[in-house]
Write an enzyme that holds these catalytic residues in place. Sequence first.
Site, mmCIF file in Angstrom:
data_model
loop_
_atom_site.group_PDB
_atom_site.id
_atom_site.type_symbol
_atom_site.label_atom_id
_atom_site.label_comp_id
_atom_site.label_asym_id
_atom_site.label_seq_id
_atom_site.Cartn_x
_atom_site.Cartn_y
_atom_site.Cartn_z
ATOM 1 C CE LYS A 123 -2.121 -1.108 3.853
ATOM 2 N NZ LYS A 123 -1.632 -2.483 4.054
ATOM 3 C CG ASN A 146 -2.232 3.261 7.480
ATOM 4 O OD1 ASN A 146 -2.563 3.594 8.608
ATOM 5 N ND2 ASN A 146 -1.753 2.065 7.216
ATOM 6 C CG HIS A 193 -4.264 -6.789 10.257
ATOM 7 N ND1 HIS A 193 -3.249 -6.526 11.150
ATOM 8 C CD2 HIS A 193 -3.910 -6.153 9.104
ATOM 9 C CE1 HIS A 193 -2.336 -5.752 10.570
ATOM 10 N NE2 HIS A 193 -2.709 -5.534 9.335
#
Length: 468
Positions: A123, A146, A193
Amino acid sequence: MPFEFQGKHVTVAGLGVSGVPAAKVLYGLGARVTVVNDGADERARAQAAELEALGITVRLGDGDTLPDGTELIVTAPGWKPTKPLFTAAGQAGVPVWGDVELAWRLRRPDSAPWLAVTGTNGKTTTVQMLASILKAAGLRTAAVGNIGVSLLDAVTGDEEYDVLAVELSSYQLHWAPSLRAHSAAVLNLAPDHLDWHGSMEAYAADKGRIYEGNRVACVYNVADKATEDLVREADVEEGCRAIGFTLGSPAPSQLGVVDGILVDRAFVENRHKNAQELAEVSDVNPPAPHNIANALAAAALARAFGVPAAAVRDGLRAFTPDAHRIAHVADVDGVAYVDDSKATNTHATEASLAAYESIVWIAGGLAKGATFDELVAGAAKRLRGAVLIGADRALIREALARHAPEVPVVDLERTDTGAMLQAVQEARRLARPGDTVLLAPACASMDMFTNYNQRGDAFAQAVRELGA
């Protein structure tokens, strides 16, 4: 209808990098703000003092109880949906937003559109490549979300942008129900996650939220069918297109690679017959396969925004990757030493191992529940040897014994930070001229190091000592 903040009781869940600016912005909009935080350590107390000086109420050591009168919660992205605070909010009919949702709601009517990126890996690099391409086209932009600039700062500050390159995690997307990007990409999907999301299906669904309401393009990875499935399931605006990227020759409505050239068969006239050259593979730094895929995704989003082909080439040439991402440290005695400490899960490490032909692999750390059989089986033919460090190294050692029994393995029991120097010395002993010694741990770093940056720095320092 826009949310009216004046006089509203808003609870901000969590301090940290997102909670403090959110509390300040909400207070500035006239909301009655209470901040709740689980911890009460020295950093939290300092942040609390800063907010209390403004007149904001802060409650440390209790992040589970819903403050009386709360009409909205704005949460830090990492807070799990199963937290009692959110259960209580659901029972009381109180909406929960993340800081990304708050930023989206606070945009001005004429504000910059968002080109958004998510995925298990890649990302940050993709968003930085995208920002570099947009700048090469003369557009006012920033890498936000982010990474880089805070989204709240970007939408409420005085700086004017033409378009924003936005990195979004699955956590952030979970708490951003009304986000509607100009165009968006899901780079890849692999288990990660899952303790937060509860299942792979829930994780994928949160990633897929990035496509909801897209206006121009939903960019997906041809090699990862799960990303295309998310596009098919998305509710987008009329006329929005599915645009694939591939390391092979592209079909119509795709970007891909032909004879070492990145080409576009999506944003060209008569895409069934024509293709537009964008850049050479050698313009991508580094030109590892997974990084070429990142470049194609960035190019697809830029082209969806109308960026000319020359700007894609110029932006990729100008891009410099962050440290610890498949970074060449040095050559010593004909052996290349490469730092990919950022490869903290098996999916990222698989891509890293695929970039080299003959590897002495330094791996290990905290496995976070991962298994390594598939990773080792796929890379076995490339491995000259392996040096294992960290708390969960036995899991990798056992996978090597099952799937690559002929590969010599050095298992280092010591778990102090000095183990990295010994690991590099052992890797040097195993390596031959033409090999690559690759730090791609497939694990988190916190058993031995503060973070993956410190782990990569230790590797680079050990390599420099070899060279000296």
